[in-house]
Design a protein around this motif. Structure first.
Motif, PDB file in Angstrom:
ATOM      1  N   VAL A 153       0.834  -1.208   0.000  1.00  0.00           N
ATOM      2  CA  VAL A 153       0.000   0.000   0.000  1.00  0.00           C
ATOM      3  C   VAL A 153       0.867   1.256   0.000  1.00  0.00           C
ATOM      4  O   VAL A 153       1.872   1.330   0.717  1.00  0.00           O
ATOM      5  CB  VAL A 153      -0.939   0.020   1.220  1.00  0.00           C
ATOM      6  N   THR A 154       0.473   2.234  -0.799  1.00  0.00           N
ATOM      7  CA  THR A 154       1.047   3.575  -0.747  1.00  0.00           C
ATOM      8  C   THR A 154      -0.065   4.541  -0.349  1.00  0.00           C
ATOM      9  O   THR A 154      -1.147   4.530  -0.946  1.00  0.00           O
ATOM     10  CB  THR A 154       1.628   3.999  -2.103  1.00  0.00           C
ATOM     11  N   LEU A 155       0.187   5.359   0.670  1.00  0.00           N
ATOM     12  CA  LEU A 155      -0.801   6.303   1.188  1.00  0.00           C
ATOM     13  C   LEU A 155      -0.421   7.736   0.818  1.00  0.00           C
ATOM     14  O   LEU A 155       0.724   8.149   1.006  1.00  0.00           O
ATOM     15  CB  LEU A 155      -0.880   6.213   2.713  1.00  0.00           C
ATOM     16  N   LYS A 156      -1.394   8.469   0.324  1.00  0.00           N
ATOM     17  CA  LYS A 156      -1.197   9.885   0.046  1.00  0.00           C
ATOM     18  C   LYS A 156      -2.287  10.692   0.745  1.00  0.00           C
ATOM     19  O   LYS A 156      -3.436  10.249   0.840  1.00  0.00           O
ATOM     20  CB  LYS A 156      -1.248  10.164  -1.457  1.00  0.00           C
ATOM     21  N   TYR A 157      -1.916  11.883   1.227  1.00  0.00           N
ATOM     22  CA  TYR A 157      -2.887  12.775   1.842  1.00  0.00           C
ATOM     23  C   TYR A 157      -3.386  13.750   0.788  1.00  0.00           C
ATOM     24  O   TYR A 157      -2.594  14.461   0.163  1.00  0.00           O
ATOM     25  CB  TYR A 157      -2.262  13.530   3.010  1.00  0.00           C
ATOM     26  N   LEU A 158      -4.707  13.798   0.580  1.00  0.00           N
ATOM     27  CA  LEU A 158      -5.291  14.622  -0.478  1.00  0.00           C
ATOM     28  C   LEU A 158      -5.949  15.896   0.038  1.00  0.00           C
ATOM     29  O   LEU A 158      -6.447  16.694  -0.757  1.00  0.00           O
ATOM     30  CB  LEU A 158      -6.328  13.806  -1.266  1.00  0.00           C
ATOM     31  N   GLY A 159      -5.982  16.086   1.356  1.00  0.00           N
ATOM     32  CA  GLY A 159      -6.577  17.301   1.891  1.00  0.00           C
ATOM     33  C   GLY A 159      -7.857  17.032   2.659  1.00  0.00           C
ATOM     34  O   GLY A 159      -8.161  15.897   3.027  1.00  0.00           O
ATOM     35  N   GLU A 160      -8.618  18.086   2.903  1.00  0.00           N
ATOM     36  CA  GLU A 160      -9.848  17.999   3.685  1.00  0.00           C
ATOM     37  C   GLU A 160     -11.069  18.102   2.773  1.00  0.00           C
ATOM     38  O   GLU A 160     -11.022  18.729   1.719  1.00  0.00           O
ATOM     39  CB  GLU A 160      -9.893  19.121   4.723  1.00  0.00           C
ATOM     40  N   GLU A 161     -12.161  17.473   3.213  1.00  0.00           N
ATOM     41  CA  GLU A 161     -13.418  17.561   2.458  1.00  0.00           C
ATOM     42  C   GLU A 161     -14.597  17.361   3.414  1.00  0.00           C
ATOM     43  O   GLU A 161     -14.569  16.456   4.252  1.00  0.00           O
ATOM     44  CB  GLU A 161     -13.460  16.513   1.358  1.00  0.00           C
ATOM     45  N   LYS A 162     -15.598  18.196   3.249  1.00  0.00           N
ATOM     46  CA  LYS A 162     -16.828  18.043   4.032  1.00  0.00           C
ATOM     47  C   LYS A 162     -17.790  17.183   3.239  1.00  0.00           C
ATOM     48  O   LYS A 162     -18.107  17.489   2.083  1.00  0.00           O
ATOM     49  CB  LYS A 162     -17.459  19.405   4.324  1.00  0.00           C
ATOM     50  N   LEU A 163     -18.256  16.104   3.839  1.00  0.00           N
ATOM     51  CA  LEU A 163     -19.159  15.194   3.158  1.00  0.00           C
ATOM     52  C   LEU A 163     -20.582  15.729   3.173  1.00  0.00           C
ATOM     53  O   LEU A 163     -20.970  16.492   4.059  1.00  0.00           O
ATOM     54  CB  LEU A 163     -19.125  13.812   3.820  1.00  0.00           C
ATOM     55  N   ALA A 164     -21.354  15.298   2.190  1.00  0.00           N
ATOM     56  CA  ALA A 164     -22.758  15.703   2.120  1.00  0.00           C
ATOM     57  C   ALA A 164     -23.523  15.227   3.348  1.00  0.00           C
ATOM     58  O   ALA A 164     -24.521  15.836   3.745  1.00  0.00           O
ATOM     59  CB  ALA A 164     -23.394  15.147   0.849  1.00  0.00           C
ATOM     60  N   THR A 165     -23.049  14.148   3.961  1.00  0.00           N
ATOM     61  CA  THR A 165     -23.703  13.605   5.157  1.00  0.00           C
ATOM     62  C   THR A 165     -23.335  14.365   6.423  1.00  0.00           C
ATOM     63  O   THR A 165     -23.862  14.062   7.498  1.00  0.00           O
ATOM     64  CB  THR A 165     -23.339  12.124   5.329  1.00  0.00           C
ATOM     65  N   GLY A 166     -22.400  15.315   6.323  1.00  0.00           N
ATOM     66  CA  GLY A 166     -22.106  16.158   7.467  1.00  0.00           C
ATOM     67  C   GLY A 166     -20.673  16.261   7.926  1.00  0.00           C
ATOM     68  O   GLY A 166     -20.161  17.368   8.133  1.00  0.00           O
ATOM     69  N   PRO A 167     -19.973  15.133   8.139  1.00  0.00           N
ATOM     70  CA  PRO A 167     -18.666  15.236   8.786  1.00  0.00           C
ATOM     71  C   PRO A 167     -17.587  15.890   7.931  1.00  0.00           C
ATOM     72  O   PRO A 167     -17.577  15.767   6.710  1.00  0.00           O
ATOM     73  CB  PRO A 167     -18.305  13.775   9.090  1.00  0.00           C
ATOM     74  N   GLU A 168     -16.712  16.617   8.620  1.00  0.00           N
ATOM     75  CA  GLU A 168     -15.484  17.102   8.009  1.00  0.00           C
ATOM     76  C   GLU A 168     -14.488  15.949   8.005  1.00  0.00           C
ATOM     77  O   GLU A 168     -14.320  15.267   9.022  1.00  0.00           O
ATOM     78  CB  GLU A 168     -14.909  18.276   8.806  1.00  0.00           C
ATOM     79  N   THR A 169     -13.832  15.717   6.882  1.00  0.00           N
ATOM     80  CA  THR A 169     -12.948  14.557   6.778  1.00  0.00           C
ATOM     81  C   THR A 169     -11.575  14.918   6.244  1.00  0.00           C
ATOM     82  O   THR A 169     -11.399  15.920   5.561  1.00  0.00           O
ATOM     83  CB  THR A 169     -13.553  13.482   5.853  1.00  0.00           C
ATOM     84  N   ASP A 170     -10.613  14.071   6.582  1.00  0.00           N
ATOM     85  CA  ASP A 170      -9.309  14.030   5.912  1.00  0.00           C
ATOM     86  C   ASP A 170      -9.394  12.943   4.851  1.00  0.00           C
ATOM     87  O   ASP A 170      -9.903  11.845   5.123  1.00  0.00           O
ATOM     88  CB  ASP A 170      -8.194  13.704   6.905  1.00  0.00           C
ATOM     89  N   VAL A 171      -8.876  13.236   3.670  1.00  0.00           N
ATOM     90  CA  VAL A 171      -9.003  12.299   2.556  1.00  0.00           C
ATOM     91  C   VAL A 171      -7.652  11.634   2.276  1.00  0.00           C
ATOM     92  O   VAL A 171      -6.650  12.315   2.038  1.00  0.00           O
ATOM     93  CB  VAL A 171      -9.514  13.001   1.288  1.00  0.00           C
ATOM     94  N   LEU A 172      -7.649  10.307   2.321  1.00  0.00           N
ATOM     95  CA  LEU A 172      -6.472   9.517   1.994  1.00  0.00           C
ATOM     96  C   LEU A 172      -6.665   8.837   0.643  1.00  0.00           C
ATOM     97  O   LEU A 172      -7.771   8.441   0.291  1.00  0.00           O
ATOM     98  CB  LEU A 172      -6.225   8.431   3.047  1.00  0.00           C
ATOM     99  N   GLN A 173      -5.581   8.696  -0.092  1.00  0.00           N
ATOM    100  CA  GLN A 173      -5.593   7.912  -1.326  1.00  0.00           C
ATOM    101  C   GLN A 173      -4.770   6.648  -1.114  1.00  0.00           C
ATOM    102  O   GLN A 173      -3.648   6.709  -0.623  1.00  0.00           O
ATOM    103  CB  GLN A 173      -5.005   8.713  -2.481  1.00  0.00           C
ATOM    104  N   LEU A 174      -5.350   5.508  -1.479  1.00  0.00           N
ATOM    105  CA  LEU A 174      -4.646   4.229  -1.401  1.00  0.00           C
ATOM    106  C   LEU A 174      -4.401   3.701  -2.797  1.00  0.00           C
ATOM    107  O   LEU A 174      -5.345   3.539  -3.584  1.00  0.00           O
ATOM    108  CB  LEU A 174      -5.466   3.194  -0.622  1.00  0.00           C
ATOM    109  N   THR A 175      -3.151   3.429  -3.124  1.00  0.00           N
ATOM    110  CA  THR A 175      -2.807   2.700  -4.335  1.00  0.00           C
ATOM    111  C   THR A 175      -1.990   1.484  -3.931  1.00  0.00           C
ATOM    112  O   THR A 175      -1.512   1.388  -2.795  1.00  0.00           O
ATOM    113  CB  THR A 175      -2.026   3.575  -5.324  1.00  0.00           C
TER     114      THR A 175
END
Length: 263
Positions: A153-175
């Protein structure tokens, strides 16, 4: 006079030596060392830190390692029982009579299909392979949060995003590199900034894709044994989730029905 190890009093030397021997290695202090083959060099430090926070939120590395038997029904089609410590897996197809008993480490096992045990070597190998691939897929839908620092697994941090369902999230990318059945896949994993649980994931058939094949929530976390698992993927459900310390001795050796919760 400059003090060296040779000029220090013997008692102090012994104390310093014992202290140094008792210090944990760097990977041990983190509480969630990566699996062998995890791409630490190619992963973002922030992404690794978030992955560790997810592991802590779902029960912690020690509790995950200590967990032995997990059982669940995958989307109403297959019932699985997994011995994490030995690699033995029991898969019962709920739409026909196929039962597969396979060890995911060795690939060996046996298969019951169409009213009889399969003995022809080529057919047996084919269905054992299919069983292992079913486990790879079905278990990832259930325990992915524990596998963010898995081999390949390689992990990358893509930034923050607020989901339509409410929570503020940190977004990870997995390849992935040379692991699993489809290493060309990519996932985006959305981690709730408040409780550090995976709140959503998006699946991409190829790492180059910009549009996901699907996006699904991770809802209804509950505690099973000493870990937290989520079975609600919106329109799809993982049901009958159980974590056990013991199962019947015949669970991985006999095609006969197994009543979980009893020895």
């Amino acid at each position: 006079m400059k003090l060296t190890r040779q000029t220090l009093p013997l008692s102090l030397v012994l104390i310093l030596t014992i202290f140094q021997m008792c210090q944990p290695k760097e990977t041990e202090t983190k509480g969630n060392p990566p699996m062998e083959g995890f791409d630490a060099a190619g992963s973002d430090p922030k992404a690794i830190q978030i992955a560790d926070s997810v592991m802590a939120a779902v029960g912690g590395r020690q509790n995950w390692d200590d967990t032995r038997y997990i059982s669940w029904v995958f989307f109403g089609s297959r019932k699985l029982l997994w011995d994490k410590h030995t690699g033995d897996v029991r898969i019962e197809n709920l739409k026909d009579d196929t039962k597969t008993l396979v060890n995911i480490n060795t690939g060996k096992g046996k298969v019951f299909r169409n009213g009889a045990e399969i003995t022809q070597p080529d057919s047996l190998a084919k269905y054992l392979k299919a069983g292992k691939e079913a486990w790879i897929n079905d278990s990832y839908w259930l325990v992915m949060p524990f596998k963010l620092k898995d081999s390949g697994v390689t992990l990358k941090y893509l930034g923050e995003e607020k989901l339509a369902t409410g929570p503020e999230t940190d977004v990870l990318q997995l390849t992935y590199q040379n692991v699993g059945v489809t290493p060309e896949n990519k996932y985006k994993v959305y981690v709730d900034k408040q409780n550090h649980l995976v709140a959503q994931w998006a699946y991409y058939k190829a790492a180059q894709d910009s549009v996901p094949a699907f996006t699904m929530p991770w809802l209804d976390y509950q505690t099973y044994g000493k870990i937290k698992l989520s079975g609600d993927r919106g329109d799809a459900k993982l049901t009958e989730i159980q974590v056990m310390e013991e199962v019947p001795a015949t669970a991985f050796t006999s095609f006969e029905a197994v009543e979980l919760g009893k020895k």
